[in-house]
Scaffold this active site. Structure first.
Site, PDB file in Angstrom:
ATOM      1  N   ASN A  10       0.807  -1.202   0.128  1.00  0.00           N
ATOM      2  CA  ASN A  10      -0.060  -0.094   0.052  1.00  0.00           C
ATOM      3  C   ASN A  10       1.072   1.193  -0.039  1.00  0.00           C
ATOM      4  O   ASN A  10       1.506   1.447   1.077  1.00  0.00           O
ATOM      5  CB  ASN A  10      -0.911   0.015   1.038  1.00  0.00           C
ATOM      6  CG  ASN A  10      -1.700   1.272   1.114  1.00  0.00           C
ATOM      7  OD1 ASN A  10      -2.017   2.062   0.497  1.00  0.00           O
ATOM      8  ND2 ASN A  10      -2.358   1.452   2.336  1.00  0.00           N
ATOM      9  N   LYS A  12       0.096   4.351  -0.260  1.00  0.00           N
ATOM     10  CA  LYS A  12      -0.698   5.490   0.390  1.00  0.00           C
ATOM     11  C   LYS A  12      -0.495   6.424  -0.545  1.00  0.00           C
ATOM     12  O   LYS A  12      -0.640   6.465  -1.576  1.00  0.00           O
ATOM     13  CB  LYS A  12      -0.359   5.532   1.739  1.00  0.00           C
ATOM     14  CG  LYS A  12      -0.237   4.295   2.602  1.00  0.00           C
ATOM     15  CD  LYS A  12       0.009   4.388   4.084  1.00  0.00           C
ATOM     16  CE  LYS A  12      -0.219   3.342   4.826  1.00  0.00           C
ATOM     17  NZ  LYS A  12      -0.116   3.392   6.064  1.00  0.00           N
ATOM     18  N   HIS A  96      -9.181   0.419   5.364  1.00  0.00           N
ATOM     19  CA  HIS A  96      -8.147   0.671   6.034  1.00  0.00           C
ATOM     20  C   HIS A  96      -8.412   1.752   7.164  1.00  0.00           C
ATOM     21  O   HIS A  96      -9.041   2.473   7.153  1.00  0.00           O
ATOM     22  CB  HIS A  96      -7.001   1.343   4.808  1.00  0.00           C
ATOM     23  CG  HIS A  96      -5.644   1.404   5.571  1.00  0.00           C
ATOM     24  ND1 HIS A  96      -5.198   2.466   6.357  1.00  0.00           N
ATOM     25  CD2 HIS A  96      -4.656   0.444   5.292  1.00  0.00           C
ATOM     26  CE1 HIS A  96      -3.866   2.131   6.521  1.00  0.00           C
ATOM     27  NE2 HIS A  96      -3.587   1.130   5.869  1.00  0.00           N
ATOM     28  N   GLU A  98      -6.777   4.363   8.291  1.00  0.00           N
ATOM     29  CA  GLU A  98      -6.693   5.465   7.914  1.00  0.00           C
ATOM     30  C   GLU A  98      -8.071   6.110   7.331  1.00  0.00           C
ATOM     31  O   GLU A  98      -8.553   7.284   7.468  1.00  0.00           O
ATOM     32  CB  GLU A  98      -5.608   5.851   7.054  1.00  0.00           C
ATOM     33  CG  GLU A  98      -4.358   5.659   7.677  1.00  0.00           C
ATOM     34  CD  GLU A  98      -3.223   5.388   6.578  1.00  0.00           C
ATOM     35  OE1 GLU A  98      -2.044   5.105   7.162  1.00  0.00           O
ATOM     36  OE2 GLU A  98      -3.370   5.291   5.480  1.00  0.00           O
ATOM     37  N   GLU A 168      -4.616  -5.380  10.405  1.00  0.00           N
ATOM     38  CA  GLU A 168      -3.826  -4.532  10.762  1.00  0.00           C
ATOM     39  C   GLU A 168      -3.891  -3.795  11.971  1.00  0.00           C
ATOM     40  O   GLU A 168      -4.745  -2.870  12.252  1.00  0.00           O
ATOM     41  CB  GLU A 168      -3.760  -3.439   9.649  1.00  0.00           C
ATOM     42  CG  GLU A 168      -3.470  -3.928   8.229  1.00  0.00           C
ATOM     43  CD  GLU A 168      -3.094  -2.875   7.223  1.00  0.00           C
ATOM     44  OE1 GLU A 168      -2.069  -2.754   6.842  1.00  0.00           O
ATOM     45  OE2 GLU A 168      -4.226  -1.542   7.052  1.00  0.00           O
ATOM     46  N   GLY A 174       3.039   2.000  10.928  1.00  0.00           N
ATOM     47  CA  GLY A 174       3.787   3.249  10.842  1.00  0.00           C
ATOM     48  C   GLY A 174       4.419   3.658  11.842  1.00  0.00           C
ATOM     49  O   GLY A 174       4.850   4.828  11.919  1.00  0.00           O
ATOM     50  N   SER A 214       3.686  -2.104  10.255  1.00  0.00           N
ATOM     51  CA  SER A 214       5.202  -1.974  10.262  1.00  0.00           C
ATOM     52  C   SER A 214       5.937  -3.549   9.898  1.00  0.00           C
ATOM     53  O   SER A 214       6.709  -3.827  10.686  1.00  0.00           O
ATOM     54  CB  SER A 214       5.717  -1.540  11.786  1.00  0.00           C
ATOM     55  OG  SER A 214       5.265  -0.385  12.017  1.00  0.00           O
TER      56      SER A 214
END
Length: 252
Positions: A10, A12, A96, A98, A168, A174, A214
């Protein structure tokens, strides 16, 4: 039947230029990718999907990072699933963290998007995961089940063959933190157990559950040995040369 190992990247909102995205594609085109990883999919920004489609080879497929739950109409800024299919893009990432946190997408919206994406012949990488606060409160399984429950409610049993579930943990995206291989295995096994009860044992056995949070070349090998970890959804590391090592995590 053994589940096919799946690795997604991904990107992003990266990279900044078309040329940089071409360089990433060229790196994958020239890499020796382990055939044991049967599906490799990258998700660049939507602007670069079509240019990359012309450049990508080596069996690597493309995914959109998002799609709307309407196929056309007055929805400025959204991406239509039918347009993705027309453009020859096989996958879309939905749910996701986000999208859930920054853009306030509920599990019901994610489920609606998933239903429409499947109806238009897209395959879906369906993301779920808990926050650090939820994990520390012992609510990991509860949160994942609630996020999946909305999808289960609108999907038929046969739909699950076109879905890859991406677990996730939000606290590991991240941040440099990563679930231990034991934590990942425990959570993936819980997700599979839920699918067995909520959908069917056959669907639970066949559905690929991949890990994201990560993931690096350093931790991917051990994670890939866990029986219920069927691959990865990679963020930052998918923009680096080490992505090839993650794709090849199953290699002896």
């Amino acid at each position: 039947m053994a589940r096919q190992f799946f690795v997604g990247g991904n990107f992003k909102l990266n990279p900044s230029t078309k040329e940089q995205s071409f360089a990433l594609a060229e790196g994958l085109n020239n890499a020796q990718l382990d055939p044991a990883t049967e599906e490799v999919v990258i998700a660049p920004p939507s602007l670069y999907l079509l240019p990359l489609k012309e450049k990508l080879g080596n069996g690597v497929q493309l995914a959109a990072q998002n799609a709307y739950f309407k196929v056309s109409g007055a929805f400025t800024g959204e991406i239509s699933p039918t347009q993705l299919v027309d453009a020859g893009i096989p996958y879309v990432i939905l749910g996701h963290s986000e999208r859930r946190t920054l853009f306030h997408e509920t599990s019901e919206i994610v489920a609606q998007k998933t239903r429409v994406a499947l109806d238009t012949s897209l395959k879906v990488i369906l993301c779920i995961g808990e926050t650090l606060e939820q994990r520390e409160a012992g609510k990991t399984a509860e949160v994942n089940e609630a996020q999946l429950k909305a999808a289960v409610a609108v999907l038929k049993e046969e739909d699950w063959s076109k879905i890859v579930v991406a677990y996730e943990p939000v606290w590991a995206i991240g941040t440099g933190k990563v679930a231990t291989s034991a934590q990942a295995q425990e959570t993936h096994a819980e997700i599979r157990s839920y699918l067995s009860k909520a959908v069917s044992p056959a669907v639970a056995a066949a559905t690929r559950i991949i890990y994201g949070g990560s993931v690096t070349s350093a931790n991917s090998k051990e994670l890939s040995t866990q029986p219920d970890v069927d691959g990865f959804l990679v963020g930052g590391a998918s923009l680096k040369p080490e992505f090839v090592n993650i794709i090849n995590a199953k290699k002896e």
